[in-house]
Design an enzyme around this catalytic site. Sequence first.
Site, PDB file in Angstrom:
ATOM      1  N   CYS A  30       0.835  -1.212   0.000  1.00  7.08           N
ATOM      2  CA  CYS A  30       0.000   0.000   0.000  1.00  7.08           C
ATOM      3  C   CYS A  30       0.870   1.263   0.000  1.00  7.08           C
ATOM      4  CB  CYS A  30      -0.907  -0.049   1.234  1.00  7.08           C
ATOM      5  SG  CYS A  30      -1.730   1.490   1.644  1.00  7.08           S
ATOM      6  N   CYS A  33       0.085   3.816   2.673  1.00  5.04           N
ATOM      7  CA  CYS A  33       0.524   3.296   3.974  1.00  5.04           C
ATOM      8  C   CYS A  33       2.009   3.598   4.198  1.00  5.04           C
ATOM      9  CB  CYS A  33       0.304   1.780   4.054  1.00  5.04           C
ATOM     10  SG  CYS A  33      -1.414   1.283   3.927  1.00  5.04           S
TER      11      CYS A  33
END
Length: 99
Positions: A30, A33
Amino acid sequence: MAKVFTTDNFETEVLKAEKPVLVDFWATWCGPCRRQAPVVEELAEAGYEVGKVDVDKEPSLAQQYKIMSIPTLLVFKEGKETARFVGLTSKTELEAALQ
């Protein structure tokens, strides 16, 4: 450094913690993230209780807390979720939620 939360330690480290705890639900693949990670680490270094849950390794925790997109950051106080942030979140917003 941020702790790693799993189904094995979540109750002890998060739900029974005496101080507020920030939990970062994330995954290695991600991009947002990875951009959130330095902020999470700064909070850990500043002395806040902070940990991460890898949603790929801990799908049951992600399901239990209804994580639909990542990063999702939850703040727990006295065993209860008190704040939820979805997407990139500033250090200021997270600090305010941990007070």
